[in-house]
Every structure is written in structure tokens, then in C-alpha cells.
Design an enzyme around this catalytic site. Structure first.
Site, PDB file in Angstrom:
ATOM      1  N   SER A 193      47.251 102.268  24.250  1.00 55.79           N
ATOM      2  CA  SER A 193      48.100 101.094  24.383  1.00 55.79           C
ATOM      3  C   SER A 193      47.312 100.038  25.142  1.00 55.79           C
ATOM      4  O   SER A 193      46.342 100.352  25.837  1.00 55.79           O
ATOM      5  CB  SER A 193      49.357 101.462  25.173  1.00 55.79           C
ATOM      6  OG  SER A 193      50.010 100.281  25.614  1.00 55.79           O
TER       7      SER A 193
ATOM      8  N   TYR B  44      53.355 105.183  32.586  1.00 55.89           N
ATOM      9  CA  TYR B  44      52.974 104.952  31.191  1.00 55.89           C
ATOM     10  C   TYR B  44      51.501 104.562  31.091  1.00 55.89           C
ATOM     11  O   TYR B  44      50.745 105.110  30.295  1.00 55.89           O
ATOM     12  CB  TYR B  44      53.870 103.862  30.595  1.00 55.89           C
ATOM     13  CG  TYR B  44      53.633 103.609  29.121  1.00 55.89           C
ATOM     14  CD1 TYR B  44      54.095 104.517  28.176  1.00 55.89           C
ATOM     15  CD2 TYR B  44      52.965 102.488  28.691  1.00 55.89           C
ATOM     16  CE1 TYR B  44      53.882 104.294  26.823  1.00 55.89           C
ATOM     17  CE2 TYR B  44      52.743 102.251  27.341  1.00 55.89           C
ATOM     18  CZ  TYR B  44      53.211 103.149  26.410  1.00 55.89           C
ATOM     19  OH  TYR B  44      52.991 102.934  25.074  1.00 55.89           O
TER      20      TYR B  44
END
Ligand SMILES: NC(=O)c1ccc[n+]([C@@H]2O[C@H](COP(=O)([O-])OP(=O)(O)OC[C@H]3O[C@@H](n4cnc5c(N)ncnc54)[C@H](O)[C@@H]3O)[C@@H](O)[C@H]2O)c1
Lengths: 590, 305
Positions: free
Chosen positions: A460, A473
Site C-alpha cells: 500500500s 496498517y
């Protein structure tokens, strides 16, 4: 080599061939022809892999090893060498056609044999490793010169450079003397340095090396000057070792195409002496081809990678990923589902894995709507055992995948001190362990198969963009990014590419399932709705990410940021880490 | 006649809160005529016909049946254009207008027309394929799954959800089905709009951007008056739709797509103070779903919550 080997001598015009046969003569015969400067011993490893299922035959070609041959070059024309091959086949399998395999010069001779008229009565199939038909090669080179497109010129030039030794072998005295004077002693060392392959030098190497030079002199120039049209109806499998310093894959794959009816070109990982380096792999390729319905009437359907390898005439618009198998985790939604559809549209079969079985089944329906085959699986990627079982199941039902997309992932946001241990375990389990398990299980299979492959990991933009609201995350995604970079370096030697995809804000279901730690259920619901709205207005769909994933596989890209914010984040992290740190303090969710 | 509309609500709709039962009947007749037009023209399509020609046929049919005015001009889309995709470059509002694209065997099409009869507006959408079932598997699947939206939308409105909540629920269902929202391509990304009676005769039969001038005038007026009450006559996903539907008639047009195929229906939904129902159940696609046993399909898990 002990398995009831029998030796016999076959007398031929101008020589006497030393032949060995192994295994049960009532089984299908596989005849192996060695190259230069080897002897039949080069096949030892392959023989022991095949002997349980086949009647295996090897021999020293004329003038080499224990076989006798003339002292002058006219005794080594391909005509005579092919006659020898027929003679051996006639003796070891008088009543039935055989499966032929050739390596290097053995492959050149075998091509000569299978391109004779009526060869189909003698040979059921032919597997060629690193040795083109000289006539095909000459025609191919000429076509490259006649139509000098830049691409054709480059491939011809590459092959010319790879063939330097042929020129050397035509020098009048040098090479033969060199073999006699000590090249033979150095040979294993040279090969080890060049190819990383350990060769046991044969006691006759000094003589064979020098004698074999006659093979080149008798054939190279005449064939290059006056190539003939040599078609064959025998099905041919060409194995093209990567990193072959002597035969380029372009020559091996393209030269025979106009002259064969059924041609299968398969990449294998290893150098020119792959028959010694990876005998099990070569034996497996031979077995798959020989036992399939292509070579044995009534045999089983060819394996997927064979189907894929078929070089069909005039089918340029064949789907790019036809007969490829793509495994995608988290394919029940968002980016995973879009990736499944993108590959399906390009001809691949898709293994659709998700923890949500209804969602996975739905993706399979859509994949099938696009005319591809889909296999639904319910699996939790964070479980090592479940992933192991899943991978084995895939291998058993659909085969070894060509592409694996480790996509399953979950979102999490909120203050670090509100993130509990079980939250950490949850997100690291799915986002990091899921990728580790996927890469482990399928990477091992890919390596074993030896045809390379590709692993895509969904990282990501958060992997390199710090944020006070995304500690868990971002940490998980940074791990995925680094894991991908390390794997890429390690797996390159197996021909397995590894890509990390770093998307920005993509409108998927993830914003509806992300856990916002430290918020009440009600607050969390509101935050989810607001973030979902933000992502929807950003209006960057998962289908665009899917296209970038396909492209990453196609072009073996290392790290792919997707969407503007992901690219900007990358630039900032490089150009001005201080700015990135300041931006990290902003809370977009608050 | 309406098969499923509860009789009581017709009278419950008062003048203030929505159309009278007489008015509903007139709207229903206009809608039936519009669907008859689409069905008739659709059944007569042949390979090679262009979108323009089909739009012309729809207009001719309606004129022959006494229609003098349209809410918007008839639209016809073929092939990838049913999913609002242009093979060259991005889709712009100009792409909505009929082109010279030719229909081929197995190709999907969408017809959209809105005859105004005596001021009573209808607005319908009708999707089909040139060929028989099985010729276009993507179309068949989309069309089958489209049935769920008819159930979902009515259920959610009856449950008192705001228009933007229903819009979001439709988005979730689309995502679950793995399709794409194509109504989001309509100007304003609307899934529906309010309709009523157009009384004045000024500007009849005159059009701008494909919409009747009377339509634009009426809509403009509605946007202003409804805007004052914090409501919008357009139904989309944003802030302006964060209210329960205004009682009256709504043309609802979920449009979903997969790859190069799109399907939609468009029907009038009647909203009263405390209930809602589809104006008519005796429509071609509803009949087809009933035959397939899909009329009251349960919506995929999750889309309701
Ligand atoms: N959407 C974004 O903005 C974005 C941005 C960057 C990276 N990513 C990454 O892309 C990947 C896909 O995300 P998405 O946006 O498509 O999300 P999504 O929620 O739409 O899809 C994720 C899918 O993974 C499945 N899944 C979740 N946990 C699983 C598990 N333990 N085992 C197997 N399957 C599981 C879910 O059921 C779901 O179908 C994720 O790794 C995500 O972190 C997404």
C-alpha cells in the site's frame, strides 16, 4: 547407475556404437542422445529418474566415448549421424516407434533424424534441448537478414554472439590442439564458472573434445550455405533453458515453427547443461510430454503448462494469459475480484480464494461469464495450515500456478495506544502472515516446477507514507513491501518475479470493514460511512489497480505505486522525509 | 392495470401529498404506452439498424399513438454503449445521444423513452438483446440480477430510509454482485428523479440537450421550491438526498453494467406519506422475472443492513 543396465555394440557404417539400455524393454522406449563434448554419461541423472516407467536407451555417438568412428571429418556428416540414430532405434525397439530426446549436438542429430521422410513411423515424439535443426536455424537467420526489422536484427545478432565457439572450432589447428593440451582438464572448472554446474569429466574428454570438433567442421558451413526445407510431422517439444550461453531462446523457439505441425516450447530454469544440473526437472518434462495424448494416442490430457506452451501457427491474437493459472487471495471483493476478472479476460484460469465463501463463489460466476475457468476456495490466509492445505489442493486439482496474487488484507485505523494486542495479532495475521504463507507455499511449488512464475503482493502507499492514524496498517504494509523486495532478489534465480503493489485510496469494500480502534460501535459506523464517501468521491476504481497488477506481471515490475496520491507519497518520502513526517501528524479520519 | 399495487393506497394519495388515483391511472397508462413502444420497437429490431433509426421508430410509434410531447427525446444505446462506454476515449454527456452505431446479432440494447400524455409524464427504460436467451450470457446474468434492485429499493423506501441511504444500499448490492454502477454516469449521478404533471403548454415539443424545455422548466422550478424545503427532486448519493422521498411519483432507474454490457429498468414509484409501491407490476421485465420465479428474489445478504 545400477538399474539392470545392459550394454551392446551396434555396428554402423564407419564405426561401432556403444549402447546402454535400462529398465523393462516392454515399456515405451525413450532414446537419449548426448551432446558435445559429453558422452552418454551426461544422461545418468535423467535415466535414473525415468527408468521406473520407461525402457531407457543411451549411446555414445560415433567417435566419442566408447564408440568408434573415422578420423576424418567426412565421417561425421549429419546424414551418417542420423543413420546411426535409426540403427540404434531399430535394434533396441525393433517393432515400435520410440520417444526421442536430444541435448546440444545430440539434439542437432535428432532433428536431422525426425525431419527425414517417414520419421513418424520411427518416432512418436521428440524433445529437443539446446540444439536447433541446422537447416531451420539457417533459414531463420536468413529471414532475420532478409527482413531486417530492428527486433529481428537484434535477435540474430544475439544468436551470432552466442555462437562464437563455432567460428573458433573452424580454425585449422587451435581447438583440437587445445583439447589435447589441457582444455580437457580445465573443462569442468570452466563450466562450473560459467554455469554453476558440476560435471564429472569423462576419462575420454581430451579425445572427445578434439574429435567432436569434426562434427562442427563436417556440418556447420555446408548447412549454413545450403539449408534444406526439413519439415516433420512428429510432435516436438523444445525445452529452452534460461541462461543458455550457446542457443538463444529466440532461435530455439522460432526456428522450428514453420517446419513442425505440433510444436511446444517450454522454458526451463538452468543453464546449457541443465540435463546434469536438474535431471529430475528434465525427466519430468519428458514424462509429461511423452505420456500425454500428444505423444501417446489415448494418453491423458496434456498438463496445463504444456497446453500453454503450444506454438500455434498464425494465432497472434491468442489471449495473453491463455492456459495460465492465477491464484488470488481475497478475490471475493475489491481489488482481488477486479484482478480475477482482468486475468480471466486475458484467458487465464483463476483460483478464487477468500475467507467469505459466498463472495468467492460470486467471483467465480463472474470469471465464468468471461469465458474463463474459476475455482472457488474458502481459506483464511492467516492460518499456515489452512494455506498449506489450500496450496496442495490447488496443485492437485488445477496444477502449479503461474501467478500468485497475495491480495487478502484488512484495514485498521486509530491511535497506537488504543490498538490492543489482539488487534495487532489480527492485522499482522492477515496482512503479513497471509503474504508469507502464500509466498512460501506457492513459491516452493514454482521453484520445484522450474518454469518460473510471478508473485504479486498487495502492499500500500501506506507502506512508505507514515501517518499517526495508521500505525498498525502501515507497519503491516511496510513489512509486505520489504518482504517483496527481498524475495525479488532471492527468487530471481528461479525465474520467479516478485512485485509489490502500492495503491492509494481505492473505492472498495475495505472502508466498510476497516476497524477504527478506540471508537464506539456508533462512532465507528459514522467514520466508516464518511471514509467510504471520501473514497467514492476520489473515484479510483479497483479495476484500474487490476490493470496495473496485470502489467506488473507482464513486465516484471518491482514496486508499483497506483493512483496519484501513491506516487506523490513515494516522491515525498524520497525527496523530503521531513515533509512526510509533518504530514504524518495530520488526522484525516478525525 | 396494476396487478400488485394495493388498492387502498390509490385513494390514500391525497391532492396535497401526491397525485390522485385518477392521476395515477393516467400516469400508469402513459407508462404502459411507453413500455408497449419499447417492446414493439425492440421486437422489430434487425441486425444493421442504427441507434438513430431506432430512436426515430420509437418517436414515430408514440406519435402514432397520440403523443405530442416528451419528457426527453427517445434514447437508444447498443453494445458497449449500453454500459455507457465509448470505444474511443472517455464518456461525455454528448455520448448519450443516438449515433450511427449498428446493431449486431447477440448485441445488447437499451431503449429509453418518456412520452407525456396530456401532461402526465412517464419515463421508462427497457433492456434487450438481439437474439435469443443464451446468445449473450453477460446480458442474461445482468438482467436476472437486476430483479434484486426492484425489491431492494422498494423495501428500503418502505422502511423509511433516506434517498441517499437507499442509494448507498444499491451501491453495496452492485459491489456484491461484482457489477458497476452505470447510473452514476448520468448527469448528477442520479438513480432517479421526481415526475409530476406538466400543465402549461408553453414550449411544448421543444428540446434542449435532449430534454424537453418544459421538462427543464419544471425541473428547475422543482429544484428551487424543493431546495427551499431542503429536498431535491433529483435522487443521488450526496447530501442533497439525505431525506426521505417527497410524496409523489419518482422515476427510478437503476442501471448496472459488466464489461461492455449494461442493463436498466426505469419505472415510476409511488410514494405516499407512509407507504410506497411500484405504479405498475404488469411490465415486460417484471413479467419475465415472474416467469423465472425471480419476482420477489431475496436480496444478497448484507445489502439490507
Ligand atoms: N482499497 C484501498 O484503498 C487499498 C489501498 C492500498 C492497499 N490495499 C490493499 O489491497 C488489498 C485488497 O483490498 P480491497 O481494498 O480490495 O479490500 P476488500 O475489503 O474489498 O477486499 C478484501 C477481501 O479479502 C478478504 N479477506 C479478508 N481477510 C481474509 C482472510 N483472513 N483470508 C482470506 N481472505 C480474506 C475479504 O473477505 C475480502 O473479500 C488489501 O491487502 C488492502 O490492504 C487497498
Amino acid at each position: 547407475m545400477t538399474q539392470d543396465v545392459r550394454t551392446l555394440a551396434v555396428t554402423v557404417e564407419g564405426g561401432k556404437l556403444s549402447v546402454r539400455t535400462y529398465g523393462d524393454p516392454s515399456k515405451p522406449t525413450v532414446l537419449l542422445v548426448h551432446g558435445y563434448p559429453d558422452t552418454q554419461a551426461v544422461w545418468d541423472g535423467v535415466v535414473s529418474e525415468l527408468v521406473d516407467d520407461f525402457h531407457v536407451v543411451t549411446y555414445d555417438t560415433r567417435g566419442i566415448g566408447a564408440s568408434k568412428g573415422p578420423l576424418f571429418k567426412h565421417g561425421y556428416t549429419l546424414q551418417l549421424l542420423a543413420d546411426d540414430l535409426y540403427a540404434v532405434a531399430d535394434i533396441v525397439a525393433p517393432d515400435q516407434p520410440v520417444h526421442l530426446v536430444g541435448h546440444d549436438w545430440g539434439s542437432i542429430q535428432a532433428w536431422e533424424a525426425v525431419t527425414r521422410a517417414d520419421s513418424a513411423q520411427r518416432f512418436l515424439s521428440y524433445t529437443s534441448i539446446s540444439g536447433p535443426c541446422l537447416d531451420h536455424a539457417a533459414m531463420w537467420t536468413r529471414s532475420g537478414i532478409r527482413k531486417p526489422t530492428p527486433k529481428a536484427a537484434v535477435r540474430s545478432l544475439k544468436q551470432a554472439l552466442a555462437s562464437w565457439y563455432i567460428v573458433v572450432f573452424h580454425l585449422p589447428v587451435g581447438p583440437r590442439v587445445a583439447w589435447r593440451l589441457g582444455l580437457a582438464k580445465q573443462w569442468p572448472r570452466i563450466i562450473r564458472a560459467m554455469e554453476g554446474t558440476r560435471l564429472d569429466p569423462s576419462p575420454t574428454l581430451h579425445r572427445d573434445g578434439s574429435r567432436g570438433v569434426l562434427y562442427y567442421r563436417a556440418n556447420m558451413l555446408p548447412k549454413m550455405r545450403h539449408p534444406e526445407e526439413r519439415p516433420t510431422t512428429v510432435p516436438v517439444q523444445v525445452l529452452t533453458p534460461t541462461g543458455d550461453r550457446f542457443v538463444t531462446p529466440a532461435l530455439a523457439a522460432q526456428a522450428p515453427a514453420p517446419w513442425t505441425e505440433r510444436l511446444y516450447v517450454r522454458k526451463v530454469h538452468g543453464g546449457h547443461w541443465i540435463v546434469v544440473k536438474k535431471p529430475a526437472l528434465i525427466a519430468e518434462r519428458i514424462r509429461e510430454f511423452v505420456q500425454s495424448s500428444i505423444a501417446t494416442p489415448g494418453g491423458p490430457e496434456p498438463v496445463r503448462s504444456l497446453l500453454r506452451a503450444e506454438a500455434k501457427q498464425g494465432t497472434k491474437d491468442r489471449p495473453e494469459f491463455e492456459d495460465k493459472l492465477v491464484v488470488i487471495t481475497g478475490a471475493g471483493s475489491g481489488i482481488g475480484r477486479a484482478t480475477a476478472l482482468a486475468f480471466a479476460e486475458k484467458g487465464a484460469d483463476i483460483v478464487v480464494a477468500d475467507i467469505d465463501s459466498v463472495a468467492a463463489a460470486r467471483t467465480v460466476e463472474l470469471v465464468e461469464l468471461l469465458g474463463a475457468r474459476g475455482y472457488p476456495y474458502t481459506v483464511d490466509v492467516s492460518s499456515g495450515e489452512a494455506m498449506e492445505a489450500f496450496a496442495n489442493d490447488v496443485k492437485a486439482t488445477a496444477g502449479v500456478p503461474d501467478v500468485v496474487v497475495n491480495n487478502a488484507g484488512i484495514g485498521m485505523s486509530g491511535p497506537f495506544l488504543a490498538t490492543e494486542v489482539k488487534d495487532w495479532e489480527k492485522i499482522l495475521g492477515v496482512n503479513v502472515w497471509g503474504v508469507i504463507h502464500g509466498a512460501r507455499c506457492f513459491g516452493e511449488m514454482m521453484r520445484e516446477r522450474g518454469e518460473g512464475g510471478h508473485i504479486v503482493n498487495l502492499a500500500s502507499a501506506a507502506a512508505y507514507t507514515p501517518s499517526r492514524t495508521l500505525s498498525a496498517y502501515s507497519t503491516s504494509k511496510a513489512a509486505v513491501l520489504m518482504l517483496s523486495e527481498c524475495l525479488r532478489a532471492e527468487f530471481a534465480r528461479y525465474g520467479i518475479g516478485v512485485s509489490a503493489i502500492c495503491p492509494g485510496f481505492i473505492a472498495t469494500n475495505i472502508t466498510r470493514t476497516t476497524k477504527f480502534v478506540g471508537q464506539s460501535a456508533e462512532q465507528q459506523e459514522r467514520t466508516r460511512q464518511r471514509i467510504t464517501g471520501l473514497y467514492r468521491r476520489r473515484n479510483f476504481g479497483p479495476d484500474k489497480v487490476a490493470e496495473r497488477i496485470v502489467d506488473a506481471v507482464r513486465r516484471d515490475k518491482p514496486v508499483v505505486p497506483v493512483a496519484l496520491e501513491a506516487k506523490a507519497g513515494k516522491a515525498i518520502s524520497r525527496l523530503s522525509p521531513a515533509l512526510a513526517r509533518r504530514m504524518a501528524k495530520i488526522d484525516p479520519t478525525g | 392495470m396494476s396487478a400488485g399495487a394495493p388498492a387502498l393506497t390509490l385513494d390514500a394519495v391525497s391532492n396535497k401529498t401526491g397525485p390522485t388515483s385518477e392521476a395515477l391511472q393516467r400516469h400508469r397508462d402513459a407508462q404502459a404506452l411507453a413500455y408497449r413502444c419499447a417492446e414493439t420497437v425492440g421486437a422489430g429490431l434487425e441486425a444493421g439498424v442504427t441507434e438513430r433509426e431506432v430512436a426515430r421508430r420509437m418517436r414515430a410509434f408514440l406519435r402514432e399513438n397520440g403523443v405530442a410531447d416528451f419528457f426527453h427525446i427517445p434514447f437508444a444505446w447498443f453494445g458497449e454503449r449500453t454500459a455507457f462506454r465509448s470505444l474511443k476515449g472517455p464518456w461525455t454527456p454528448l455520448h448519450f445521444f443516438p449515433t450511427n452505431k449498428r446493431l449486431k446479432e447477440g448485441m445488447s440494447y437499451v431503449l429509453d423513452c418518456s412520452p407525456v400524455v396530456d401532461g402526465y409524464v412517464s419515463d421508462i427504460g427497457y433492456a434487450g438483446v438481439l437474439g435469443k436467451p443464451g446468445d449473450n450470457r453477460i446480458f442474461d446474468a445482468l438482467m436476472r440480477d437486476l430483479a434484486q434492485y426492484r425489491t431492494l429499493i422498494l423495501d428500503r423506501i418502505k422502511a423509511g430510509d433516506t434517498l441517499s441511504e437507499v442509494y448507498a444500499a444499491v451501491d453495496v448490492l452492485i459491489a456484491q454482485q461484482g457489477y458497476e454502477s452505470r447510473h452514476k454516469v448520468y448527469p448528477g449521478s442520479v438513480i432517479g428523479h421526481q415526475v409530476g404533471r406538466m400543465t402549461q403548454r408553453r414550449n411544448m415539443g421543444r428540446y434542449a440537450f435532449g430534454f424537453g424545455l418544459r421538462t427543464l422548466e419544471t425541473l428547475g422550478r422543482e429544484i428551487v421550491t424543493e431546495g427551499i424545503k431542503g429536498r431535491s427532486p433529483l435522487w443521488a448519493g450526496g447530501r442533497a438526498s439525505r431525506h426521505a422521498p417527497t410524496p409523489g411519483l419518482w422515476a427510478v432507474e437503476p442501471h448496472i453494467g459488466f464489461r461492455n454490457v449494461g442493463v436498466k429498468f426505469e419505472e415510476l414509484l409511488v410514494v405516499t406519506e407512509d407507504d410506497a409501491f411500484w405504479l405498475d407490476d404488469d411490465l415486460p421485465h417484471v413479467r419475465r422475472w415472474q416467469e423465472q420465479g425471480l419476482a420477489a428474489v431475496p436480496v444478497l445478504e448484507g445489502a439490507r443492513s
